[in-house]
Design a protein around this motif. Structure first.
Motif, PDB file in Angstrom:
ATOM      1  N   PRO A 328       0.815  -1.225   0.000  1.00 21.90           N
ATOM      2  CA  PRO A 328       0.000   0.000   0.000  1.00 21.90           C
ATOM      3  C   PRO A 328       0.842   1.265   0.000  1.00 21.90           C
ATOM      4  N   PRO A 329       0.203   2.420  -0.234  1.00 16.89           N
ATOM      5  CA  PRO A 329       0.919   3.697  -0.159  1.00 16.89           C
ATOM      6  C   PRO A 329       1.336   3.993   1.278  1.00 16.89           C
ATOM      7  N   ARG A 330       1.982   5.123   1.464  1.00 21.42           N
ATOM      8  CA  ARG A 330       2.586   5.433   2.761  1.00 21.42           C
ATOM      9  C   ARG A 330       1.586   5.430   3.919  1.00 21.42           C
ATOM     10  N   LYS A 331       0.330   5.729   3.660  1.00 19.15           N
ATOM     11  CA  LYS A 331      -0.658   5.771   4.743  1.00 19.15           C
ATOM     12  C   LYS A 331      -1.052   4.386   5.219  1.00 19.15           C
ATOM     13  N   TYR A 351       3.101  -8.445   3.439  1.00 12.24           N
ATOM     14  CA  TYR A 351       2.843  -7.003   3.480  1.00 12.24           C
ATOM     15  C   TYR A 351       4.156  -6.269   3.220  1.00 12.24           C
ATOM     16  N   VAL A 352       4.201  -5.492   2.143  1.00 11.85           N
ATOM     17  CA  VAL A 352       5.364  -4.663   1.815  1.00 11.85           C
ATOM     18  C   VAL A 352       5.037  -3.236   2.236  1.00 11.85           C
ATOM     19  N   ALA A 353       5.905  -2.625   3.033  1.00  8.16           N
ATOM     20  CA  ALA A 353       5.569  -1.333   3.639  1.00  8.16           C
ATOM     21  C   ALA A 353       6.713  -0.351   3.500  1.00  8.16           C
ATOM     22  N   CYS A 354       6.379   0.884   3.141  1.00  8.53           N
ATOM     23  CA  CYS A 354       7.381   1.943   3.069  1.00  8.53           C
ATOM     24  C   CYS A 354       7.293   2.879   4.273  1.00  8.53           C
ATOM     25  N   ASP A 355       6.381   2.605   5.198  1.00 13.97           N
ATOM     26  CA  ASP A 355       6.249   3.435   6.394  1.00 13.97           C
ATOM     27  C   ASP A 355       6.055   2.534   7.607  1.00 13.97           C
TER      28      ASP A 355
END
Length: 396
Positions: A328-331, A351-355
């Motif tokens: 998902p996006p940063r949120k 789950y791939v996460a940037c935040d």
């Protein structure tokens, strides 16, 4: 009548720096208030100047003088970094190993505070040179010279170079003057070709050169819009695809989901696992990304594309899925998306996460539905910045 809180903006404070916090700063406390201090390291004694105070229980400050430096402090390789300088990097004053330690502490703290998990975290380095950034958006200042904005400001810091950006992309964006506030987006793709686009202060993006980037990852050659989503670090896409594939471990003939699919990087890996008799639902809201994805994966008919916002597509997410992959996006994904995933009764969620904060919130929500964190890997896909990329495996 509520007493107005004092405005500390411009005030100089001598303070001892505490633990690192999410966002590229460390925490200190002065006179009962929290001070978020940039350009400092834990344990340092610094003189800090307050740069922003909105009258709440905290304010923001820059360390303008270091009275007792940390042994982990190094000279910043970029002359534009530091107090009042470019806001693009957060940790130029820390060695790469210490940067990863700081990011690991942030991920662990977010999991502890937001998900109630005490989880050991190691941030892994990605291979490649110090100039890792393949895409950047510069902006022209009042004098037309391009650069990057200061932290939390519209003020443009003119640059001669950006030491974390590939040389071709940096040179193409910084070599010519533009009308003030014009943004110049440059991308250097996997073949070394540089793509340049211009975004006027009022108007749509205009492609000046190139436009279709070529990348390699997950054993495939990809063609996509140069301004479309692709991992910015050259080694990130292949690394993440490898971890996702290992943890997804989808069965031949299974139904799996790839949510926020982009151009289908993870969908291609899943398609190889489920085979011709399986089904991969790839859902992505960007029309150009879906068009590029369909073209790139035309040889994989088991991948079924849907152009839709995941948050609005509950009807399409009906039925069961053995594995759900989401990026998902940063949120983050949020409760409604988590609910749709849970109702699919997957065996595994990757789950791939940037935040890290968004990841921790969604991990906590998934735990409410019986899905618990099993594995976590974190990667330094954005050296010199506070950003970190994580991959988490959850199951019942």
């Amino acid at each position: 009548m509520t007493e107005a809180k004092p405005d500390w903006t411009g005030r100089t404070l001598e303070l001892e720096v505490g633990a690192v916090a999410h966002g590229g700063h460390c925490v200190s406390r002065v006179e009962g208030r929290v001070v978020f201090v940039r350009h400092a390291l834990p344990g340092e004694l610094v003189v800090a100047e307050v740069t922003e105070d909105k009258g709440k229980g905290f304010c923001r400050a820059d360390a303008v003088r270091v009275l007792r430096p940390s042994p982990d402090r190094v000279d910043a390789p970029c002359p534009a970094s530091g107090p009042g300088g470019c806001g693009g990097c957060d940790w130029q004053h820390a060695s790469p190993a210490v940067q990863r330690e700081l990011k690991a502490a942030v991920v662990a703290e977010q999991l502890s505070r937001l998900a109630g998990l005490e989880w050991p975290v190691e941030v892994e380095a990605l291979p490649g040179p110090s100039r890792w950034r393949t895409r950047v958006r510069f902006v022209a200042g009042r004098d037309g010279r391009p650069g990057l904005r200061a932290h939390r400001s519209h003020r443009v810091i003119p640059l001669e170079d950006c030491p974390i950006t590939l040389e071709g992309a940096a040179s193409a964006g910084l070599s010519r003057r533009k009308r003030p506030s014009t943004e110049i987006e440059t991308t250097e793709d996997g073949t070394g070709r540089v793509h340049v686009a211009e975004v006027p202060s009022r108007g749509k993006l205009k492609q000046l050169s190139g436009g279709t980037a070529v990348e390699r990852a997950a054993g495939r050659r990809w063609r996509l819009a140069s301004d479309g989503f692709w991992q910015v670090h050259p080694a990130a896409a292949d690394t993440l695809a490898g971890v996702v594939g290992e943890w997804a471990a989808a069965s031949p003939g299974a139904t799996v989901w790839d949510l926020y699919a982009g151009v289908g990087l993870f969908a291609s890996v899943l398609a190889g696992q489920v085979g011709p008799q399986g089904r991969v639902l790839a859902m992505e809201s960007g029309r150009r990304a879906v068009t590029d994805g369909r073209a790139n994966l035309a040889d994989l008919p088991q991948v079924h594309w849907e152009c839709a916002r995941v948050e609005d597509a509950s009807a399409s997410l009906a039925g069961q899925a053995e594995v759900v992959v989401l990026d998902p996006p940063r949120k983050g994904a949020g409760r409604e998306v988590v609910k749709s995933i849970v109702e699919a009764q997957p065996e595994r969620i990757v789950y791939v996460a940037c935040d890290p904060a968004a990841l921790a919130r969604d991990v906590a929500t998934l735990a409410e539905h019986g899905f618990h964190l099993r594995c976590l890997r974190a990667f330094d896909a954005f050296p010199m910045t506070h950003h970190v990329e994580c991959v988490a495996l959850l199951s019942r």
